[in-house]
Motif scaffolding. Structure first.
Motif, PDB file in Angstrom:
ATOM      1  N   GLN A 140     -24.427  -2.642  44.469  1.00  0.00           N
ATOM      2  CA  GLN A 140     -23.041  -3.531  44.335  1.00  0.00           C
ATOM      3  C   GLN A 140     -22.435  -3.668  45.855  1.00  0.00           C
ATOM      4  N   HIS A 198     -17.769  -7.864  41.792  1.00  0.00           N
ATOM      5  CA  HIS A 198     -17.619  -7.360  40.245  1.00  0.00           C
ATOM      6  C   HIS A 198     -18.694  -8.250  39.800  1.00  0.00           C
ATOM      7  N   ASN A 258     -16.694  -6.094  34.285  1.00  0.00           N
ATOM      8  CA  ASN A 258     -16.907  -6.623  35.440  1.00  0.00           C
ATOM      9  C   ASN A 258     -16.830  -8.112  35.359  1.00  0.00           C
ATOM     10  N   THR A 261     -12.888  -9.324  35.125  1.00  0.00           N
ATOM     11  CA  THR A 261     -12.456  -8.890  36.426  1.00  0.00           C
ATOM     12  C   THR A 261     -12.868 -10.283  37.506  1.00  0.00           C
ATOM     13  N   ALA A 262     -14.161 -10.534  37.495  1.00  0.00           N
ATOM     14  CA  ALA A 262     -14.659 -11.562  38.235  1.00  0.00           C
ATOM     15  C   ALA A 262     -14.083 -12.912  38.085  1.00  0.00           C
TER      16      ALA A 262
END
Length: 277
Positions: A140, A198, A258, A261-262
């Motif tokens: 990541q 994310h 994630n 959030t993205a």
């Protein structure tokens, strides 16, 4: 032709060597190549903060050469960490398989040796899980090294100049939630990289979850095919089948979080800078 069997002692030594390399080698390896090299974490943080405040005040979208050098170093750092962690994971899996196979066939050993084998297997399993998480986190960081450095800006007590810059970021992020979402170029780049950060984990967690589901299915199939008299083997297979299934659920939760959030990164980025994330 079967590959040669690596002695268990050699695997243990290799595990220790890779664990030590995971701690000490990435900084050295990241310093090889173009860009900046740093003597330690404090030096890196200071370079990031100084270059970031200069970049932010310029108003440009593209990273300044100085900040880009810091980010490139951080990419190489994560690359080295991910590679070492992946090697460590492979060795730990090989060592763990050997220990648990020995435990499954160790009916004739005494209680003390059985406990020692089981304890060793649990320890190796925990280290393997740590290595898996380390691989995921560093992949990541490789995909979005700029966003992965943001915690260094808010850690400890920033100086007055950086504090003013962070206040501007929080104000612009808050205003963008109440307007049409238009932000300054530098903030837009940060938000885009934060979203990419994310997205990367969502993809990585999804792949890990799929692999764990496949592993769980394989282990349960082996469990059903194993004779009932081989109780230890069935116990090991069922335990790891259940563990793989639970870990796959955790991976799915991480992936969904994630993705959420993205999809809308601005509120999460504002919460991060407000120390409430």
């Amino acid at each position: 032709m079967r590959p040669p069997r690596v002695p268990g002692r050699a695997l243990a030594v290799l595990t220790l060597a890779l664990a030590a390399a995971f701690v000490v080698a990435p900084g050295f390896l990241a310093g090889i190549g173009p860009g900046s090299a740093f003597t330690g974490e404090h030096d890196l943080v200071e370079a990031l903060r100084t270059s970031f405040t200069g970049y932010w005040s310029s108003g440009d979208r593209d990273l300044s050469p100085t900040l880009e050098g810091v980010v490139d170093y951080w990419f190489r750092y994560h690359l080295a960490k991910a590679a070492i962690a992946a090697l460590l994971l492979i060795v730990l899996v090989a060592l763990g398989v050997r220990v648990w196979k020995t435990f499954a066939k160790a009916d004739g050993l005494g209680t003390g040796k059985n406990v020692a084998l089981a304890s060793t297997g649990v320890l190796i399993t925990m280290l393997a899980l740590f290595s898996l998480v380390a691989v995921m986190a560093n992949l990541q960081g490789m995909v979005a090294p700029y966003a992965s450095m943001l915690p260094m800006l808010t850690a400890d007590a920033p100086d007055a100049q950086l504090t003013g810059t962070l206040d501007q970021i929080k104000l612009q992020l808050a205003n963008s939630l109440d307007t049409d979402g238009h932000t300054a170029p530098a903030l837009q780049l940060m938000t885009d990289d934060f979203a990419r950060y994310h997205v990367a984990m969502a993809v990585i967690a999804t792949i890990a979850a799929a692999a764990l589901i496949a592993l769980s299915a394989l282990l349960w199939r082996r469990f059903t095919q194993t004779e009932r008299s081989a109780r230890r083997t069935r116990r090991v297979l069922s335990s790891f089948g259940a563990l793989s299934a639970l870990l796959s659920l955790a991976g799915i939760v991480v992936a969904v979080a994630n993705i959420t959030t993205a999809t809308d990164p601005t509120p999460a980025l504002l919460a991060f800078f407000q120390n409430s994330w």
